[in-house]
Motif scaffolding. Structure first.
Motif, PDB file in Angstrom:
ATOM      1  N   GLN A 141      33.741  39.410  37.400  1.00 28.21           N
ATOM      2  CA  GLN A 141      34.935  40.079  38.021  1.00 28.21           C
ATOM      3  C   GLN A 141      35.860  39.227  38.502  1.00 28.21           C
ATOM      4  OE1 GLN A 141      32.069  42.108  40.902  1.00 28.21           O
ATOM      5  NE2 GLN A 141      33.459  43.471  40.848  1.00 28.21           N
ATOM      6  N   VAL A 142      35.441  37.915  38.890  1.00 27.89           N
ATOM      7  CA  VAL A 142      36.473  36.904  39.161  1.00 27.89           C
ATOM      8  C   VAL A 142      37.158  36.351  38.357  1.00 27.89           C
ATOM      9  CG1 VAL A 142      36.661  34.653  40.657  1.00 27.89           C
ATOM     10  CG2 VAL A 142      34.841  36.237  41.350  1.00 27.89           C
ATOM     11  N   GLN A 143      36.369  36.022  37.045  1.00 29.16           N
ATOM     12  CA  GLN A 143      37.286  35.671  35.980  1.00 29.16           C
ATOM     13  C   GLN A 143      37.991  36.587  35.294  1.00 29.16           C
ATOM     14  OE1 GLN A 143      33.454  34.575  33.890  1.00 29.16           O
ATOM     15  NE2 GLN A 143      33.833  32.629  34.081  1.00 29.16           N
ATOM     16  N   GLN A 144      37.722  37.886  35.219  1.00 27.09           N
ATOM     17  CA  GLN A 144      38.572  39.252  34.820  1.00 27.09           C
ATOM     18  C   GLN A 144      39.868  39.139  35.785  1.00 27.09           C
ATOM     19  OE1 GLN A 144      36.083  42.277  34.988  1.00 27.09           O
ATOM     20  NE2 GLN A 144      35.549  42.134  32.998  1.00 27.09           N
ATOM     21  N   ARG A 145      40.034  38.857  37.055  1.00 24.63           N
ATOM     22  CA  ARG A 145      40.963  38.950  38.068  1.00 24.63           C
ATOM     23  C   ARG A 145      41.696  37.650  37.825  1.00 24.63           C
ATOM     24  NH1 ARG A 145      40.564  40.729  44.271  1.00 24.63           N
ATOM     25  NH2 ARG A 145      40.481  42.715  43.086  1.00 24.63           N
ATOM     26  N   LEU A 146      41.222  36.563  37.599  1.00 25.62           N
ATOM     27  CA  LEU A 146      42.113  35.432  37.317  1.00 25.62           C
ATOM     28  C   LEU A 146      42.998  35.572  36.041  1.00 25.62           C
ATOM     29  CD1 LEU A 146      39.471  32.539  38.056  1.00 25.62           C
ATOM     30  CD2 LEU A 146      41.837  32.703  38.489  1.00 25.62           C
ATOM     31  N   GLU A 147      42.104  36.051  35.085  1.00 26.25           N
ATOM     32  CA  GLU A 147      42.778  36.287  33.661  1.00 26.25           C
ATOM     33  C   GLU A 147      43.834  37.071  33.913  1.00 26.25           C
ATOM     34  OE1 GLU A 147      39.750  37.441  31.032  1.00 26.25           O
ATOM     35  OE2 GLU A 147      38.942  35.576  31.030  1.00 26.25           O
ATOM     36  N   SER A 148      43.800  38.303  34.547  1.00 24.28           N
ATOM     37  CA  SER A 148      44.692  39.338  34.677  1.00 24.28           C
ATOM     38  C   SER A 148      46.166  38.825  35.419  1.00 24.28           C
ATOM     39  CB  SER A 148      44.052  40.591  35.427  1.00 24.28           C
ATOM     40  OG  SER A 148      44.008  40.360  36.722  1.00 24.28           O
ATOM     41  N   ALA A 154      39.157  25.674  43.814  1.00 25.10           N
ATOM     42  CA  ALA A 154      39.821  26.380  44.762  1.00 25.10           C
ATOM     43  C   ALA A 154      40.239  27.367  44.584  1.00 25.10           C
ATOM     44  CB  ALA A 154      40.828  25.472  45.511  1.00 25.10           C
ATOM     45  N   GLN A 155      40.978  27.671  43.299  1.00 26.25           N
ATOM     46  CA  GLN A 155      41.527  29.024  42.972  1.00 26.25           C
ATOM     47  C   GLN A 155      40.709  29.798  42.490  1.00 26.25           C
ATOM     48  OE1 GLN A 155      43.596  28.706  39.026  1.00 26.25           O
ATOM     49  NE2 GLN A 155      44.776  30.397  39.564  1.00 26.25           N
ATOM     50  N   PHE A 156      39.421  29.520  41.848  1.00 25.09           N
ATOM     51  CA  PHE A 156      38.423  30.464  41.732  1.00 25.09           C
ATOM     52  C   PHE A 156      37.776  30.885  42.809  1.00 25.09           C
ATOM     53  CE2 PHE A 156      33.890  31.337  40.850  1.00 25.09           C
ATOM     54  CZ  PHE A 156      33.983  32.301  39.849  1.00 25.09           C
ATOM     55  N   ALA A 157      37.500  30.070  43.989  1.00 27.18           N
ATOM     56  CA  ALA A 157      36.929  30.741  45.339  1.00 27.18           C
ATOM     57  C   ALA A 157      37.950  31.550  45.959  1.00 27.18           C
ATOM     58  CB  ALA A 157      36.684  29.407  46.082  1.00 27.18           C
ATOM     59  N   SER A 158      39.199  31.337  45.897  1.00 27.14           N
ATOM     60  CA  SER A 158      40.429  32.217  46.603  1.00 27.14           C
ATOM     61  C   SER A 158      40.265  33.315  45.950  1.00 27.14           C
ATOM     62  CB  SER A 158      41.552  31.327  46.193  1.00 27.14           C
ATOM     63  OG  SER A 158      42.483  32.545  46.863  1.00 27.14           O
ATOM     64  N   TYR A 159      40.005  33.462  44.738  1.00 30.35           N
ATOM     65  CA  TYR A 159      40.098  34.883  43.949  1.00 30.35           C
ATOM     66  C   TYR A 159      38.605  35.528  44.262  1.00 30.35           C
ATOM     67  CZ  TYR A 159      44.183  34.503  41.287  1.00 30.35           C
ATOM     68  OH  TYR A 159      45.402  34.656  41.025  1.00 30.35           O
ATOM     69  N   ALA A 160      37.617  34.831  44.197  1.00 26.06           N
ATOM     70  CA  ALA A 160      36.227  35.231  44.814  1.00 26.06           C
ATOM     71  C   ALA A 160      36.205  36.026  46.136  1.00 26.06           C
ATOM     72  CB  ALA A 160      35.055  34.284  44.696  1.00 26.06           C
ATOM     73  N   ALA A 161      36.863  34.857  47.331  1.00 24.62           N
ATOM     74  CA  ALA A 161      37.087  35.663  48.437  1.00 24.62           C
ATOM     75  C   ALA A 161      37.918  36.963  48.564  1.00 24.62           C
ATOM     76  CB  ALA A 161      37.615  34.424  49.349  1.00 24.62           C
TER      77      ALA A 161
END
Length: 85
Positions: free
Chosen positions: A75-82, A51-58
């Motif tokens: 891109q999603v993984q980079q945003r999650l990490e940042s 759900a966290q990954f999907a939220s960031y993707a959306a």
């Protein structure tokens, strides 16, 4: 007759799922969320992480018009990490 609606109270895990972004165009955000959730759930088998990954993707999707906002996994993984630091 439908039961009354109730708003679920966020748990500590759920509070990490949603990070607000500036909305430009919400078209396709739900589709991107669903696809990203399924992709990440297949990898992790963890519904909270998915759900966290999907939220960031959306969140990428609503920041641009049309299909220009659909992110790559990197891109999603980079945003999650940042956001997690």
């Amino acid at each position: 007759r439908r039961p009354p609606r109730s708003t679920p109270k966020p748990s500590s895990a759920a509070s990490d799922v949603y990070k607000r972004q500036t909305e430009v165009d919400p078209t396709g955000a739900g589709d991107v969320f669903a696809a990203a959730y399924l992709v990440w759930y297949q990898k992790s088998r963890n519904p909270i992480e998915s759900a966290q990954f999907a939220s960031y993707a959306a969140s990428f999707c609503v920041e641009s018009y049309g299909t220009k906002g659909i992110p790559a996994m990197k891109q999603v993984q980079q945003r999650l990490e940042s956001q997690s630091t």
